[in-house]
Design a protein around this motif. Sequence first.
Motif, mmCIF file in Angstrom:
data_model
loop_
_atom_site.group_PDB
_atom_site.id
_atom_site.type_symbol
_atom_site.label_atom_id
_atom_site.label_comp_id
_atom_site.label_asym_id
_atom_site.label_seq_id
_atom_site.Cartn_x
_atom_site.Cartn_y
_atom_site.Cartn_z
ATOM 1 N N GLU A 61 11.884 8.560 0.149
ATOM 2 C CA GLU A 61 10.380 7.000 0.509
ATOM 3 C C GLU A 61 11.232 6.352 1.955
ATOM 4 O OE1 GLU A 61 10.106 6.000 -3.308
ATOM 5 O OE2 GLU A 61 10.525 7.847 -4.300
ATOM 6 N N TYR A 62 10.379 5.163 2.187
ATOM 7 C CA TYR A 62 10.379 4.722 3.184
ATOM 8 C C TYR A 62 9.543 3.630 3.554
ATOM 9 C CZ TYR A 62 8.872 7.853 6.313
ATOM 10 O OH TYR A 62 7.196 8.992 7.262
ATOM 11 N N GLN A 63 9.837 3.064 3.929
ATOM 12 C CA GLN A 63 8.815 1.795 4.370
ATOM 13 C C GLN A 63 8.048 1.993 6.088
ATOM 14 O OE1 GLN A 63 9.735 -1.725 2.319
ATOM 15 N NE2 GLN A 63 8.575 -1.786 0.862
ATOM 16 N N TYR A 64 7.530 2.039 6.421
ATOM 17 C CA TYR A 64 6.819 1.433 7.669
ATOM 18 C C TYR A 64 5.836 0.075 8.024
ATOM 19 C CZ TYR A 64 2.613 4.780 7.934
ATOM 20 O OH TYR A 64 1.558 4.794 7.516
ATOM 21 N N SER A 65 5.338 0.012 8.682
ATOM 22 C CA SER A 65 4.739 -1.031 9.007
ATOM 23 C C SER A 65 3.560 -1.094 9.999
ATOM 24 C CB SER A 65 5.539 -2.378 10.263
ATOM 25 O OG SER A 65 6.263 -3.696 9.225
ATOM 26 N N HIS A 66 2.104 -1.118 9.351
ATOM 27 C CA HIS A 66 0.593 -1.125 10.239
ATOM 28 C C HIS A 66 0.587 -2.241 10.918
ATOM 29 C CE1 HIS A 66 -3.147 0.789 10.561
ATOM 30 N NE2 HIS A 66 -2.410 1.962 10.318
ATOM 31 N N GLU A 67 -0.004 -2.133 12.102
ATOM 32 C CA GLU A 67 -0.068 -3.007 12.633
ATOM 33 C C GLU A 67 -1.589 -3.881 11.724
ATOM 34 O OE1 GLU A 67 -2.777 -1.675 16.161
ATOM 35 O OE2 GLU A 67 -1.302 -1.672 16.593
ATOM 36 N N ILE A 88 3.742 -0.321 4.514
ATOM 37 C CA ILE A 88 3.043 0.892 3.765
ATOM 38 C C ILE A 88 4.329 1.551 3.025
ATOM 39 C CG2 ILE A 88 2.334 3.528 4.383
ATOM 40 C CD1 ILE A 88 0.305 1.379 4.907
ATOM 41 N N ASP A 89 4.516 1.808 1.686
ATOM 42 C CA ASP A 89 5.428 2.956 0.880
ATOM 43 C C ASP A 89 4.738 3.836 1.040
ATOM 44 O OD1 ASP A 89 6.555 0.519 0.234
ATOM 45 O OD2 ASP A 89 5.743 -0.006 -1.304
ATOM 46 N N LYS A 90 5.448 4.585 2.052
ATOM 47 C CA LYS A 90 5.244 6.513 1.879
ATOM 48 C C LYS A 90 6.199 7.084 1.931
ATOM 49 C CE LYS A 90 3.909 9.333 5.153
ATOM 50 N NZ LYS A 90 2.445 9.786 5.611
ATOM 51 N N GLU A 91 5.841 8.259 0.922
ATOM 52 C CA GLU A 91 6.599 9.336 -0.076
ATOM 53 C C GLU A 91 5.568 10.240 1.013
ATOM 54 O OE1 GLU A 91 5.022 9.882 -4.494
ATOM 55 O OE2 GLU A 91 6.186 8.022 -4.461
ATOM 56 N N VAL A 92 7.121 11.003 1.160
ATOM 57 C CA VAL A 92 7.243 12.632 1.272
ATOM 58 C C VAL A 92 7.812 13.758 0.905
ATOM 59 C CG1 VAL A 92 7.169 13.671 3.737
ATOM 60 C CG2 VAL A 92 7.350 11.481 3.756
ATOM 61 N N MET A 106 0.577 -0.987 -0.010
ATOM 62 C CA MET A 106 -0.297 -0.062 -0.157
ATOM 63 C C MET A 106 1.046 1.106 0.439
ATOM 64 S SD MET A 106 -2.812 0.576 2.787
ATOM 65 C CE MET A 106 -4.279 2.051 2.409
ATOM 66 N N LYS A 107 0.323 2.020 -1.161
ATOM 67 C CA LYS A 107 0.963 3.332 -0.879
ATOM 68 C C LYS A 107 -0.057 4.655 0.228
ATOM 69 C CE LYS A 107 4.015 6.466 -3.694
ATOM 70 N NZ LYS A 107 4.760 6.392 -5.455
ATOM 71 N N GLU A 108 1.552 5.068 0.592
ATOM 72 C CA GLU A 108 0.897 6.986 1.654
ATOM 73 C C GLU A 108 1.634 7.781 0.734
ATOM 74 O OE1 GLU A 108 -0.429 5.922 5.592
ATOM 75 O OE2 GLU A 108 1.220 7.401 5.733
ATOM 76 N N ILE A 109 0.517 8.743 0.344
ATOM 77 C CA ILE A 109 1.555 9.825 -0.625
ATOM 78 C C ILE A 109 1.333 11.192 0.898
ATOM 79 C CG2 ILE A 109 2.242 11.999 -1.859
ATOM 80 C CD1 ILE A 109 0.806 9.548 -4.001
ATOM 81 N N SER A 110 3.041 12.101 1.663
ATOM 82 C CA SER A 110 2.489 13.192 2.075
ATOM 83 C C SER A 110 3.395 14.101 1.814
ATOM 84 C CB SER A 110 2.801 12.666 4.028
ATOM 85 O OG SER A 110 1.928 11.461 4.571
#
Length: 142
Positions: A69-75, A80-84, A1-5
């Motif tokens: 860009e980085y990844q983090y774990s959501h319970e 989550i593939d994060k792009e800021v 899943m990708k999340e953009i901030s």
Amino acid sequence: MKEISAGGVVYRHREGVTEIQLIQDRYGKMTLPKGKMEPGETIPETALREIREETGIDGRIVAELERIEYQYSHEKRGTIDKEVHYFLVEATGGSLQAQIEEIRGVAWFEPLEAWKRQKQSGYANNDSVLAKALQALRIEVD
């Protein structure tokens, strides 16, 4: 899943002095205002909205700074593939007020003090973002 901030390094010129805005997040770390993109928003719109919501300051985008860009774990949602996306933002109005539901505080700092606080108690991936902002403002740091 990708999340953009998106968010930014906010600055202002006050009485001949440039000041940089930093926030203290709920974990006590110094950081930059940013937040998640909402449906129908562009990335720049997200940055300006999040800055306004978190700090009370309105601004205008001066330049793009960096995309991290980085990844983090959501319970619940897993990895989550994060792009800021970060922008250099000039303060144009509003009044400084922290969004206490999300952050502990927000303040203006002279550039070298902002850099010192970032290096001492900021997130390492924000070092290059703030360095690029200061460089764009023609402010040298070590």
